[in-house]
Write a protein that holds these residues in place. Structure first.
Motif, PDB file in Angstrom:
ATOM      1  N   GLY A 194       0.772  -1.161   0.022  1.00 48.83           N
ATOM      2  CA  GLY A 194      -0.077   0.140  -0.059  1.00 48.83           C
ATOM      3  C   GLY A 194       0.745   1.360  -0.071  1.00 48.83           C
ATOM      4  N   ASP A 195       2.185   1.092   0.087  1.00 42.19           N
ATOM      5  CA  ASP A 195       3.008   2.496  -0.264  1.00 42.19           C
ATOM      6  C   ASP A 195       3.176   2.550  -1.473  1.00 42.19           C
ATOM      7  OD1 ASP A 195       3.278   2.076   2.602  1.00 42.19           O
ATOM      8  OD2 ASP A 195       5.601   2.036   2.422  1.00 42.19           O
ATOM      9  N   PHE A 196       3.499   3.884  -1.743  1.00 44.03           N
ATOM     10  CA  PHE A 196       3.676   4.309  -3.221  1.00 44.03           C
ATOM     11  C   PHE A 196       4.187   5.555  -3.091  1.00 44.03           C
ATOM     12  CE2 PHE A 196       1.963   5.303  -7.379  1.00 44.03           C
ATOM     13  CZ  PHE A 196       2.487   4.187  -8.280  1.00 44.03           C
ATOM     14  N   TRP A 197       4.735   5.955  -4.143  1.00 48.60           N
ATOM     15  CA  TRP A 197       5.500   7.288  -4.552  1.00 48.60           C
ATOM     16  C   TRP A 197       5.542   7.710  -6.013  1.00 48.60           C
ATOM     17  CZ3 TRP A 197       9.909   9.473  -6.415  1.00 48.60           C
ATOM     18  CH2 TRP A 197      10.894   8.517  -6.848  1.00 48.60           C
ATOM     19  N   GLY A 198       5.685   9.137  -6.090  1.00 44.62           N
ATOM     20  CA  GLY A 198       5.799   9.528  -7.478  1.00 44.62           C
ATOM     21  C   GLY A 198       6.296  10.867  -7.613  1.00 44.62           C
ATOM     22  N   VAL A 199       6.943  11.174  -8.991  1.00 47.32           N
ATOM     23  CA  VAL A 199       7.425  12.508  -9.164  1.00 47.32           C
ATOM     24  C   VAL A 199       7.263  12.999 -10.442  1.00 47.32           C
ATOM     25  CG1 VAL A 199       9.850  11.228  -9.559  1.00 47.32           C
ATOM     26  CG2 VAL A 199       9.641  13.680  -8.976  1.00 47.32           C
ATOM     27  N   HIS A 200       6.950  14.281 -10.705  1.00 46.82           N
ATOM     28  CA  HIS A 200       6.929  14.671 -11.980  1.00 46.82           C
ATOM     29  C   HIS A 200       7.259  15.944 -12.279  1.00 46.82           C
ATOM     30  CE1 HIS A 200       3.171  12.051 -12.581  1.00 46.82           C
ATOM     31  NE2 HIS A 200       3.113  12.051 -11.294  1.00 46.82           N
ATOM     32  N   ALA A 201       8.252  15.851 -13.399  1.00 47.14           N
ATOM     33  CA  ALA A 201       8.828  17.353 -13.860  1.00 47.14           C
ATOM     34  C   ALA A 201       7.788  18.221 -14.457  1.00 47.14           C
ATOM     35  CB  ALA A 201       9.970  17.020 -14.998  1.00 47.14           C
ATOM     36  N   ASN A 203       6.913  22.230 -16.284  1.00 52.96           N
ATOM     37  CA  ASN A 203       7.498  23.145 -17.449  1.00 52.96           C
ATOM     38  C   ASN A 203       8.415  24.158 -16.960  1.00 52.96           C
ATOM     39  OD1 ASN A 203       6.018  21.813 -19.480  1.00 52.96           O
ATOM     40  ND2 ASN A 203       4.388  22.875 -19.183  1.00 52.96           N
ATOM     41  N   ASP A 204       8.277  24.693 -15.767  1.00 53.49           N
ATOM     42  CA  ASP A 204       9.169  25.419 -15.105  1.00 53.49           C
ATOM     43  C   ASP A 204      10.459  25.127 -14.472  1.00 53.49           C
ATOM     44  OD1 ASP A 204       8.280  24.714 -12.906  1.00 53.49           O
ATOM     45  OD2 ASP A 204       7.771  26.465 -11.940  1.00 53.49           O
ATOM     46  N   GLY A 205      10.696  23.991 -14.673  1.00 54.17           N
ATOM     47  CA  GLY A 205      11.882  23.092 -14.054  1.00 54.17           C
ATOM     48  C   GLY A 205      11.679  22.584 -12.640  1.00 54.17           C
ATOM     49  N   SER A 206      10.536  23.056 -11.984  1.00 54.59           N
ATOM     50  CA  SER A 206      10.234  22.458 -10.887  1.00 54.59           C
ATOM     51  C   SER A 206       9.709  20.917 -10.870  1.00 54.59           C
ATOM     52  CB  SER A 206       8.882  23.333 -10.049  1.00 54.59           C
ATOM     53  OG  SER A 206       9.352  24.445 -10.055  1.00 54.59           O
ATOM     54  N   ILE A 207       9.794  20.217  -9.830  1.00 57.39           N
ATOM     55  CA  ILE A 207       9.387  18.893  -9.736  1.00 57.39           C
ATOM     56  C   ILE A 207       8.500  18.814  -8.694  1.00 57.39           C
ATOM     57  CG2 ILE A 207      11.516  18.032 -10.487  1.00 57.39           C
ATOM     58  CD1 ILE A 207      11.956  16.701  -7.709  1.00 57.39           C
ATOM     59  N   GLY A 208       7.222  18.174  -8.881  1.00 55.45           N
ATOM     60  CA  GLY A 208       6.215  18.013  -7.908  1.00 55.45           C
ATOM     61  C   GLY A 208       6.389  16.220  -7.612  1.00 55.45           C
ATOM     62  N   PHE A 209       6.327  16.044  -6.047  1.00 57.41           N
ATOM     63  CA  PHE A 209       6.305  14.595  -5.849  1.00 57.41           C
ATOM     64  C   PHE A 209       5.153  14.487  -4.565  1.00 57.41           C
ATOM     65  CE2 PHE A 209       8.566  17.354  -2.611  1.00 57.41           C
ATOM     66  CZ  PHE A 209       8.444  16.701  -1.389  1.00 57.41           C
ATOM     67  N   LEU A 267       3.056  15.897   0.002  1.00 59.41           N
ATOM     68  CA  LEU A 267       2.852  16.221  -1.416  1.00 59.41           C
ATOM     69  C   LEU A 267       3.489  17.530  -1.509  1.00 59.41           C
ATOM     70  CD1 LEU A 267      -0.059  16.070  -3.890  1.00 59.41           C
ATOM     71  CD2 LEU A 267       1.245  18.053  -3.469  1.00 59.41           C
ATOM     72  N   GLY A 268       4.749  17.243  -2.032  1.00 59.89           N
ATOM     73  CA  GLY A 268       5.680  18.863  -2.295  1.00 59.89           C
ATOM     74  C   GLY A 268       5.819  19.240  -3.814  1.00 59.89           C
ATOM     75  N   LEU A 269       6.568  20.421  -3.675  1.00 57.40           N
ATOM     76  CA  LEU A 269       7.019  20.899  -5.030  1.00 57.40           C
ATOM     77  C   LEU A 269       8.358  21.530  -4.740  1.00 57.40           C
ATOM     78  CD1 LEU A 269       6.487  21.883  -7.783  1.00 57.40           C
ATOM     79  CD2 LEU A 269       5.919  24.298  -6.709  1.00 57.40           C
TER      80      LEU A 269
END
Length: 396
Positions: A194-201, A203-209, A267-269
């Motif tokens: 039930g654990d999970f994680w993700g990350v997304h790049a 357009n402005d060079g930031s990453i959401g995770f 959830l962060g940026l």
């Protein structure tokens, strides 16, 4: 799937191969006739143990009816040889005997007999015991097929879950685009987690995770991680406001999750442009944050907030801290701090902070996650009762 022998229809037994082994032909013929009249159609005979073993080796029967006292090779030796071979070890063996000596009966069972039938033959007893053991055999085969199918399906589900986690190729692309490097591990305590994680790049060079932990583990929790992956698959610029995005996810999970199920989450940026880390927390374990060169100033970030899926009206606070080239963030699920170690302690609170200080202090940037998890396992943390996820963010 049938749960007891009475659920097995006789049609599934009629063509099962039965081998009758006796040195007296008339007795073999009588038993064959009795079983044939009862509906069994595939009956073979052997007049001694040696002939029986030849037939058993060439094409194992489904059940053996065996006399003990025979020339050339007796029934005891047949039992031993059948039980010694993987291919035949589970074949039911009904020993036919006139013995009334309990010690001899025990010897027959010790040799590998499954059951006893009286001699001279009692027709009703022979049919009943043959039917019962063949039904048990079919039930065992059905259960084994069921277990195999479930294992195959779990393996495929595990592959699906692993494939939607960030791949090394994806993380390498983020590192090349943003300069942010990410190390991770995600280990379920059972086939599925039930654990999970993700990350997304962005357009402005930031990453959401995000790093999340659904209540429980196993199939239901794994399905919830896929639900979450779908919710976050294409949220676009919503990553720029972690608090609002977390609230939106909570509202969706309140509609999706069954009663009494919930999730914790951070959830962060991370913005290289602004040198900041913005995040919102929903009762997840607080991650460790700080500067590589200042291990004495490491701290836990505040991730207090209601778990996801409890109430649609929950709101989540936005927190913002500096995140420069020298900062790092270590986020993890609660298995890291709730698993009892060999010395009956837990890697939590100041104990965990102290270990991170030791691993980071006075040296070049370490492979923090690898070293920390290795130490955790060496101390007994490999006896996981819950899923374990850990993710570390820093700059090259």
């Amino acid at each position: 799937m049938p749960q007891n022998p009475n659920d097995i229809p006789f049609e599934q037994l009629a063509n099962r191969k039965i081998l009758i082994v006796d040195d007296v032909k008339s007795l073999r013929d009588v038993m064959s006739l009795i079983l044939h009249k009862a509906g069994f159609k595939n009956i073979q005979q052997a007049e001694n143990g040696q002939e029986a073993m030849a037939k058993i080796t060439a094409a194992p029967p489904d059940l053996i009816i065996l006399d003990l006292i025979m020339p050339i090779m007796g029934g005891m030796e047949v039992c031993y040889q059948v039980r010694e071979t993987k291919k035949t070890e589970s074949i039911p063996i009904l020993v036919q005997t006139a013995m009334h000596d309990n010690e001899e009966r025990l010897k027959a069972f010790a040799a590998g007999a499954s059951d006893l039938v009286t001699k001279p033959v009692n027709a009703l007893e022979l049919v009943i015991r043959t039917t019962l053991h063949l039904k048990n055999l079919v039930l065992t085969e059905n259960r084994e097929r069921y277990r195999t199918r479930v294992a195959d399906e779990l393996a495929m589900a595990k592959d699906v879950q692993q494939n939607i986690l960030p791949s090394s190729k994806h993380l390498r692309k983020i590192r090349e685009q943003t300069g942010i490097q990410i190390s991770s591990m995600c280990q379920p305590s059972s086939e599925l987690g039930g654990d999970f994680w993700g990350v997304h790049a962005l357009n402005d060079g930031s990453i959401g995770f995000y790093v999340t932990d659904f209540s429980g583990h196993g199939v239901v929790s794994a399905l919830n991680t896929i639900r979450l992956h779908t919710l976050l698959f294409n949220v676009g610029e919503a990553w720029q406001e972690p608090d609002r995005l977390l609230s939106s996810i909570n509202q969706s999970l309140c509609d999706m999750l069954p009663t009494e199920q919930y999730a914790t989450m951070i959830l962060g940026l991370i913005s290289p442009k602004n040198n900041t880390l913005s995040y919102a927390g929903a009762a997840s374990p607080p991650p460790i944050y700080g500067l590589w060169e200042e291990p004495d100033n490491l701290q836990y970030l505040d991730t207090t907030g209601l778990p996801l899926g409890i109430t649609r009206t929950a709101t989540y606070d936005l927190q913002t801290v500096p995140f420069t080239k020298n900062h790092f963030l270590f986020s993890f699920s609660d298995a890291l701090i709730e698993t009892k170690l060999n010395n009956d302690t837990y890697l939590e609170g100041e104990e965990l902070i102290g270990l991170v200080k030791y691993l980071t202090g006075g040296r070049p940037k370490p492979k923090l996650l690898d070293q920390l998890i290795s130490t955790f396992f060496e101390r007994g943390g490999n006896k996981l009762r819950d899923d374990l996820t850990a993710v570390c963010f820093d700059y090259l």
